[in-house]
Design a protein around this motif. Structure first.
Motif, PDB file in Angstrom:
ATOM      1  N   SER A  91       0.860  -1.316  -0.023  1.00  0.00           N
ATOM      2  CA  SER A  91      -0.006  -0.229   0.071  1.00  0.00           C
ATOM      3  C   SER A  91       0.930   1.238  -0.015  1.00  0.00           C
ATOM      4  O   SER A  91       0.328   2.386   0.207  1.00  0.00           O
ATOM      5  N   GLY A  92       2.108   0.894  -0.277  1.00  0.00           N
ATOM      6  CA  GLY A  92       2.937   2.337  -0.327  1.00  0.00           C
ATOM      7  C   GLY A  92       3.900   2.573   1.042  1.00  0.00           C
ATOM      8  O   GLY A  92       3.640   1.635   1.807  1.00  0.00           O
ATOM      9  N   PRO A  93       4.613   3.622   0.961  1.00  0.00           N
ATOM     10  CA  PRO A  93       5.286   3.861   2.149  1.00  0.00           C
ATOM     11  C   PRO A  93       4.649   3.887   3.505  1.00  0.00           C
ATOM     12  O   PRO A  93       3.349   4.370   3.511  1.00  0.00           O
ATOM     13  N   ALA A  94       4.941   3.649   4.734  1.00  0.00           N
ATOM     14  CA  ALA A  94       4.354   3.868   5.819  1.00  0.00           C
ATOM     15  C   ALA A  94       4.044   5.282   6.312  1.00  0.00           C
ATOM     16  O   ALA A  94       5.017   6.133   6.122  1.00  0.00           O
ATOM     17  N   LEU A  95       2.796   5.475   6.510  1.00  0.00           N
ATOM     18  CA  LEU A  95       2.496   6.766   7.072  1.00  0.00           C
ATOM     19  C   LEU A  95       2.852   7.423   8.499  1.00  0.00           C
ATOM     20  O   LEU A  95       3.248   8.249   8.922  1.00  0.00           O
ATOM     21  N   VAL A  96       2.948   6.320   9.414  1.00  0.00           N
ATOM     22  CA  VAL A  96       3.435   6.203  10.914  1.00  0.00           C
ATOM     23  C   VAL A  96       4.024   5.118  10.995  1.00  0.00           C
ATOM     24  O   VAL A  96       4.003   3.932  10.432  1.00  0.00           O
ATOM     25  N   SER A  97       5.138   5.147  11.872  1.00  0.00           N
ATOM     26  CA  SER A  97       5.982   4.140  12.413  1.00  0.00           C
ATOM     27  C   SER A  97       5.785   4.205  13.936  1.00  0.00           C
ATOM     28  O   SER A  97       5.848   5.244  14.457  1.00  0.00           O
ATOM     29  N   ILE A  98       5.719   2.821  14.538  1.00  0.00           N
ATOM     30  CA  ILE A  98       5.664   3.100  16.147  1.00  0.00           C
ATOM     31  C   ILE A  98       6.614   1.731  16.506  1.00  0.00           C
ATOM     32  O   ILE A  98       6.622   0.792  16.128  1.00  0.00           O
ATOM     33  N   LEU A  99       7.737   2.626  17.153  1.00  0.00           N
ATOM     34  CA  LEU A  99       8.840   1.548  17.514  1.00  0.00           C
ATOM     35  C   LEU A  99       9.170   1.615  19.058  1.00  0.00           C
ATOM     36  O   LEU A  99       8.727   2.590  19.615  1.00  0.00           O
ATOM     37  N   ARG A 100       9.633   0.417  19.278  1.00  0.00           N
ATOM     38  CA  ARG A 100       9.692   0.168  20.762  1.00  0.00           C
ATOM     39  C   ARG A 100      11.301   0.330  20.997  1.00  0.00           C
ATOM     40  O   ARG A 100      12.108  -0.198  20.587  1.00  0.00           O
ATOM     41  N   GLN A 101      11.385   1.328  22.085  1.00  0.00           N
ATOM     42  CA  GLN A 101      12.861   1.774  22.526  1.00  0.00           C
ATOM     43  C   GLN A 101      12.920   1.519  23.975  1.00  0.00           C
ATOM     44  O   GLN A 101      12.471   2.451  24.821  1.00  0.00           O
ATOM     45  N   GLY A 102      13.119   0.420  24.549  1.00  0.00           N
ATOM     46  CA  GLY A 102      13.125  -0.042  26.131  1.00  0.00           C
ATOM     47  C   GLY A 102      11.690   0.253  26.538  1.00  0.00           C
ATOM     48  O   GLY A 102      10.954  -0.402  26.022  1.00  0.00           O
ATOM     49  N   PRO A 103      11.523   1.032  27.516  1.00  0.00           N
ATOM     50  CA  PRO A 103      10.151   0.931  28.257  1.00  0.00           C
ATOM     51  C   PRO A 103       9.436   2.176  27.462  1.00  0.00           C
ATOM     52  O   PRO A 103       8.173   2.379  27.980  1.00  0.00           O
ATOM     53  N   TYR A 104       9.901   2.559  26.360  1.00  0.00           N
ATOM     54  CA  TYR A 104       9.145   3.682  25.557  1.00  0.00           C
ATOM     55  C   TYR A 104       8.838   3.416  24.224  1.00  0.00           C
ATOM     56  O   TYR A 104       9.457   2.358  23.534  1.00  0.00           O
TER      57      TYR A 104
END
Length: 133
Positions: free
Chosen positions: A3-16
């Motif tokens: 569907s094309g490039p991601a509009l949003v990315s959600i990444l986990r960085q330790g507890p955040y």
């Protein structure tokens, strides 16, 4: 099908969680983002959330309200939220239009947001309570 490039990315960085919005989202995309983010807070037991809006050159009233609501939902799920990267023109327009982020902490950039969460998180761990706002 891609569907094309991601509009949003959600990444986990330790507890955040670091949620980067890469382009302007329409109302339904904002709601989907909100649901995904709140879901992932529980899945990863996240203590903090950074919403990075540095790529946005506009933030309308619905988007501002949705970000405030998302931060409140995150708080109710046990995570502190900060918004990072509001561009100068966006900040100017928000003030001119009477829009704000409510009591959500804002940071100049991702580095500042991580620093803030680290400081607040230490206070919460030490005191076993939420920080004063």
């Amino acid at each position: 099908m891609d569907s094309g490039p991601a509009l949003v990315s959600i990444l986990r960085q330790g507890p955040y969680l670091i949620a980067s919005i890469h382009t302007a989202l329409d109302d339904s995309q904002l709601i989907k983002f909100q649901q995904d983010l709140v879901d992932q807070i529980g899945r990863y037991r996240s203590r903090g959330v950074i919403i990075d809006v540095a790529a946005l050159d506009v933030l309308d009233s619905f988007a501002a309200r949705t970000l405030r609501n998302t931060a409140e939902m995150a708080r109710l799920r046990g995570a502190i939220t900060t918004i990072a990267g509001i561009q100068p023109d966006v900040a100017f327009a928000m003030v001119e239009l009477g829009l704000d982020t409510g009591s959500i902490h804002t940071a100049l950039d991702l580095e500042g947001a991580l620093e803030y969460l680290g400081e607040v998180d230490v206070d919460v761990d030490r005191d076993h309570r939420r920080p004063r706002r």
